[in-house]
Write an enzyme that holds these catalytic residues in place. Structure first.
Site, PDB file in Angstrom:
ATOM      1  N   LYS A 207       0.839  -1.196   0.000  1.00  0.00           N
ATOM      2  CA  LYS A 207       0.000   0.000   0.000  1.00  0.00           C
ATOM      3  C   LYS A 207       0.875   1.247   0.000  1.00  0.00           C
ATOM      4  O   LYS A 207       0.693   2.144  -0.797  1.00  0.00           O
ATOM      5  CB  LYS A 207      -0.900  -0.057   1.230  1.00  0.00           C
ATOM      6  CG  LYS A 207      -1.858   1.067   1.369  1.00  0.00           C
ATOM      7  CD  LYS A 207      -2.786   0.816   2.555  1.00  0.00           C
ATOM      8  CE  LYS A 207      -3.454   2.109   2.968  1.00  0.00           C
ATOM      9  NZ  LYS A 207      -4.371   1.939   4.076  1.00  0.00           N
TER      10      LYS A 207
ATOM     11  N   GLU B 135      10.572  -4.610   4.514  1.00  0.00           N
ATOM     12  CA  GLU B 135      10.669  -6.016   4.106  1.00  0.00           C
ATOM     13  C   GLU B 135      10.331  -6.160   2.625  1.00  0.00           C
ATOM     14  O   GLU B 135      11.051  -6.815   1.855  1.00  0.00           O
ATOM     15  CB  GLU B 135       9.694  -6.884   4.913  1.00  0.00           C
ATOM     16  CG  GLU B 135       9.999  -6.998   6.391  1.00  0.00           C
ATOM     17  CD  GLU B 135       9.217  -5.987   7.220  1.00  0.00           C
ATOM     18  OE1 GLU B 135       8.967  -4.859   6.720  1.00  0.00           O
ATOM     19  OE2 GLU B 135       8.872  -6.319   8.371  1.00  0.00           O
TER      20      GLU B 135
ATOM     21  N   GLY C 287      -4.805  -2.103   5.138  1.00  0.00           N
ATOM     22  CA  GLY C 287      -4.006  -3.233   4.655  1.00  0.00           C
ATOM     23  C   GLY C 287      -4.678  -4.576   4.904  1.00  0.00           C
ATOM     24  O   GLY C 287      -4.778  -5.421   4.006  1.00  0.00           O
ATOM     25  N   ARG C 288      -5.162  -4.788   6.120  1.00  0.00           N
ATOM     26  CA  ARG C 288      -5.706  -6.107   6.469  1.00  0.00           C
ATOM     27  C   ARG C 288      -7.112  -6.316   5.921  1.00  0.00           C
ATOM     28  O   ARG C 288      -7.697  -7.377   6.117  1.00  0.00           O
ATOM     29  CB  ARG C 288      -5.675  -6.299   7.983  1.00  0.00           C
ATOM     30  CG  ARG C 288      -6.301  -5.177   8.781  1.00  0.00           C
ATOM     31  CD  ARG C 288      -5.882  -5.272  10.245  1.00  0.00           C
ATOM     32  NE  ARG C 288      -6.380  -4.156  11.047  1.00  0.00           N
ATOM     33  CZ  ARG C 288      -5.758  -2.988  11.181  1.00  0.00           C
ATOM     34  NH1 ARG C 288      -4.618  -2.745  10.552  1.00  0.00           N
ATOM     35  NH2 ARG C 288      -6.257  -2.046  11.963  1.00  0.00           N
TER      36      ARG C 288
ATOM     37  N   GLU D 208      -4.520  -6.966  15.006  1.00  0.00           N
ATOM     38  CA  GLU D 208      -4.066  -5.637  14.605  1.00  0.00           C
ATOM     39  C   GLU D 208      -5.227  -4.644  14.714  1.00  0.00           C
ATOM     40  O   GLU D 208      -5.020  -3.459  14.938  1.00  0.00           O
ATOM     41  CB  GLU D 208      -3.498  -5.662  13.174  1.00  0.00           C
ATOM     42  CG  GLU D 208      -2.603  -4.484  12.853  1.00  0.00           C
ATOM     43  CD  GLU D 208      -1.769  -4.672  11.599  1.00  0.00           C
ATOM     44  OE1 GLU D 208      -0.581  -5.028  11.708  1.00  0.00           O
ATOM     45  OE2 GLU D 208      -2.299  -4.458  10.492  1.00  0.00           O
TER      46      GLU D 208
ATOM     47  N   HIS E 209      -3.973 -33.573  17.336  1.00  0.00           N
ATOM     48  CA  HIS E 209      -2.810 -34.369  17.738  1.00  0.00           C
ATOM     49  C   HIS E 209      -1.696 -33.474  18.247  1.00  0.00           C
ATOM     50  O   HIS E 209      -0.533 -33.884  18.281  1.00  0.00           O
ATOM     51  CB  HIS E 209      -2.355 -35.233  16.558  1.00  0.00           C
ATOM     52  CG  HIS E 209      -3.446 -36.157  16.096  1.00  0.00           C
ATOM     53  ND1 HIS E 209      -3.621 -37.420  16.638  1.00  0.00           N
ATOM     54  CD2 HIS E 209      -4.454 -35.968  15.215  1.00  0.00           C
ATOM     55  CE1 HIS E 209      -4.684 -37.973  16.070  1.00  0.00           C
ATOM     56  NE2 HIS E 209      -5.212 -37.124  15.204  1.00  0.00           N
TER      57      HIS E 209
ATOM     58  N   LYS F 191       9.297  -1.027  14.323  1.00  0.00           N
ATOM     59  CA  LYS F 191       9.875  -0.665  13.008  1.00  0.00           C
ATOM     60  C   LYS F 191      10.954   0.397  13.186  1.00  0.00           C
ATOM     61  O   LYS F 191      12.037   0.317  12.615  1.00  0.00           O
ATOM     62  CB  LYS F 191       8.779  -0.093  12.091  1.00  0.00           C
ATOM     63  CG  LYS F 191       7.828  -1.100  11.499  1.00  0.00           C
ATOM     64  CD  LYS F 191       6.905  -0.377  10.505  1.00  0.00           C
ATOM     65  CE  LYS F 191       5.707  -1.203  10.148  1.00  0.00           C
ATOM     66  NZ  LYS F 191       4.718  -0.493   9.338  1.00  0.00           N
TER      67      LYS F 191
HETATM   68  O1  F6P Z   1       2.411  -4.218   9.960  1.00  0.00           O
HETATM   69  C1  F6P Z   1       1.836  -2.995   9.722  1.00  0.00           C
HETATM   70  C2  F6P Z   1       1.299  -2.848   8.343  1.00  0.00           C
HETATM   71  O2  F6P Z   1       1.096  -1.488   8.119  1.00  0.00           O
HETATM   72  C3  F6P Z   1       0.014  -3.621   8.105  1.00  0.00           C
HETATM   73  O3  F6P Z   1      -1.098  -2.980   8.590  1.00  0.00           O
HETATM   74  C4  F6P Z   1       0.037  -3.749   6.624  1.00  0.00           C
HETATM   75  O4  F6P Z   1      -0.865  -4.710   6.202  1.00  0.00           O
HETATM   76  C5  F6P Z   1       1.474  -4.113   6.402  1.00  0.00           C
HETATM   77  O5  F6P Z   1       2.180  -3.339   7.350  1.00  0.00           O
HETATM   78  C6  F6P Z   1       2.013  -3.897   5.018  1.00  0.00           C
HETATM   79  O6  F6P Z   1       1.973  -2.552   4.626  1.00  0.00           O
HETATM   80  P1  F6P Z   1       2.172  -2.137   3.123  1.00  0.00           P
HETATM   81  O7  F6P Z   1       1.079  -2.713   2.315  1.00  0.00           O
HETATM   82  O8  F6P Z   1       2.148  -0.628   3.112  1.00  0.00           O
HETATM   83  O9  F6P Z   1       3.506  -2.651   2.653  1.00  0.00           O
END
Ligand code: F6P
Length: 535
Positions: A195, A201, A253-254, A339, A370, A499
């Site tokens: 987003k 990452e 995002g979620r 979250e 199990h 972060k």
């Molecule tokens: O972990 C925090 C967060 O902002 C989530 O809410 C989101 O889904 C994720 O990081 C990834 O964010 P982005 O889509 O901006 O890379």
């Protein structure tokens, strides 16, 4: 009002669930149906009076008004100043939805059409890689830009007839290394799903993927697509705007699998099945908006959650899909629920008066049986269990497997409720020939306290449409719980500090900064890594 719910919940802890079935039509009263879905919450210690009290709590929280505010595009995410309109992404009804007076639907539908054309072009081979038709799609994203499509791709495997899709999320180099190892860069499409297009990452993995691609293709960026709200950053990365699919800041995002973040799923299952997924979600929206609270599936799922967590004090809930293809659903729900509702202050900044959302965890059945079910049945903590199962699978040749699967699912909720008394356990031991102290001792190990709550969601078959209904059901459950708790379910400030500190630790680990501001424990851990890492 909370004190009333807490008192009711605690008082009910000793209420005998099996006896509750003896009066009235508990089965008929303590379930909700919607379409082909059945949500059964009869195996709980909630009485009709308790349910009334919970419904009153929902009304006092102005649930209906807040729900309407969300659907109508008001800026209910107050700490970020945003509307919350993931429901617009699955609004195939033709109805307009406005944010600040502007209808958002034309852009939503235009993006959906662009996604469909792109997905079709990949599936029919008219969009190719530099070595031929696309055989593999790699989605790079994390959190909400990963978990939704990962979960849904596994869930809808029987419908996946496009290129293979792979997901890379972790910044651990092992993830990208192991994923790209068997792939041909000349026939691979890389989708960078972020987003913000700043997530460390995702951007680290995207750069690595680009270098991998560049080793064998002359124009690596031509085999990249981007799913992002940040058009300027996707352009800097070199991705042509024709392969950038944007969405607005009112898609959290979620909650984003319904739009561009679902592109990898759409490529896998095709636009028609993806539309079925959207329409399932949209149907659940309509139900949530229209059904009376007591017959409203998301509302009753949420009130059962409030009852178990804030009422009865059970701080975790297990999500137990008896559906192997829902193996990533617990992880998906962990982000969705934790979250969203893992907050310590209410909307106005005051400390919460009750516990926030519970710890959500789980595994598919029967595997979990199990592993951790021992604790669920006989441990000292009570874990409310949320079972889910399809009436039929996708493998008619293996219907006997499915029958066993369903039998196990239903048996677990039965066992949790019934338990096994000391007398029953003693009779079992006596039948084995034990007597005296040894009989007593062995029998005590075989007692199940029972009276442990669970709910069951049953659906006919895990189709795209049903998956859409289930995901939207859980989204709205989270919303309802958040409203009742008085919190903002749509921000996530709790992920920020880690972060920031990771960014400040990177140069310390590299030896470029001394890290004098770090605590002794962290400094010692850094020193260990520096002494043992690859040279
Ligand atoms: O972990 C925090 C967060 O902002 C989530 O809410 C989101 O889904 C994720 O990081 C990834 O964010 P982005 O889509 O901006 O890379």
């Amino acid at each position: 009002m909370w004190s009333d719910i807490e008192k009711r919940g605690r008082d009910a802890l000793t209420r005998d669930m099996t006896e509750m079935f003896e009066s009235g039509d508990r089965v008929g009263s303590f379930n909700v149906t919607f379409g082909d879905l059945l949500f059964d919450y009869s195996k709980t210690q909630m009485s009709e009076d308790d349910r009334e009290a919970l419904l009153t709590l929902a009304r006092q929280a102005k649930l209906a008004e807040k729900r309407d505010a969300m659907f109508n595009g008001l800026r209910i995410n107050e700490t970020e100043g945003r509307a919350v309109l993931h429901t617009a992404l699955r609004n195939l009804s033709g109805r307009s939805i406005h944010v600040d007076g502007a209808d958002v639907m034309p852009v939503v539908l235009d993006t959906l059409t662009r996604m469909e054309h792109f997905a079709e072009a990949i599936r029919d081979g008219s969009f190719t890689g530099q070595g031929g038709a696309i055989t593999d799609v790699v989605n790079i994203g994390i959190g909400g830009s990963d978990l939704g499509p990962v979960m849904a791709y596994a869930a809808l495997a029987p419908y996946a007839d496009g290129p293979r899709v792979h997901y890379i999320s972790n910044v651990d180099g092992a993830h990208i290394h192991d994923t790209l190892k068997g792939l041909d860069p000349t026939t691979t499409l890389v989708i960078v799903a972020s987003k913000t297009f700043t997530t460390i990452e995702t951007m680290t993995n995207a750069e690595t993927a680009k270098r991998w691609m560049a080793e064998q293709v002359t124009d690596p960026a031509a085999q990249f697509a981007a799913l992002s709200t940040a058009a300027d950053r996707t352009a800097d990365f070199g991705i042509d705007p024709s392969r950038v699919f944007g969405f607005e800041d009112w898609v959290g995002g979620r909650y984003s699998v319904w739009g561009p973040i679902g592109l990898s799923l759409m490529i896998a299952i095709g636009p028609n099945d993806f539309r079925d997924f959207l329409s399932g979600g949209h149907e659940m929206d309509m139900h949530f908006c229209g059904a009376p609270l007591a017959r409203n599936m998301p509302v009753m799922l949420a009130l059962t959650g409030i009852w178990h967590n804030q009422g009865q004090g059970h701080g975790t809930r297990a999500v137990l899909p008896y559906d192997q293809r829902l193996l990533r659903l617990p992880a998906y729900l962990q982000q969705l629920e934790m979250e969203s509702n893992g907050k310590r202050v209410s909307m106005d900044g005051a400390d919460l008066k009750v516990d926030s959302g519970p710890v959500v965890w789980g595994e598919p059945g029967t595997n979990g049986q199990h592993a951790f079910y021992q604790l669920i049945h006989q441990g000292t903590r009570v874990v409310p269990c949320e079972f889910m199962v399809a009436a039929r699978g996708h493998e008619p040749d293996l219907a006997h497997h499915h029958q066993l699967l369903v039998a196990n699912c239903l048996a677990q909720s039965e066992a949790l409720m019934r338990g096994r008394s000391l007398d029953e356990a003693r009779a079992l031991m006596a039948a084995k020939g034990l007597t005296g102290d040894e009989l007593d001792r062995q029998a005590r190990h075989r007692v199940f306290p029972g009276n442990r709550p669970s709910t069951t969601l049953i659906y006919p078959q895990l189709t795209p449409h049903v998956l859409g209904q289930i995901v939207a059901l859980y989204e709205h459950r989270v919303f309802v719980e958040g409203v009742i708790l008085g919190i903002n379910s749509f921000d996530q400030w709790g992920v920020e500090l880690g972060k920031e500190l990771a960014n400040s630790l990177a140069p310390v680990l590299a030896g470029d900064e001394p890290g004098a501001d770090k605590d002794p424990s962290t400094r010692a851990l850094v020193a260990y890594v520096q002494a043992h890492r690859e040279s």
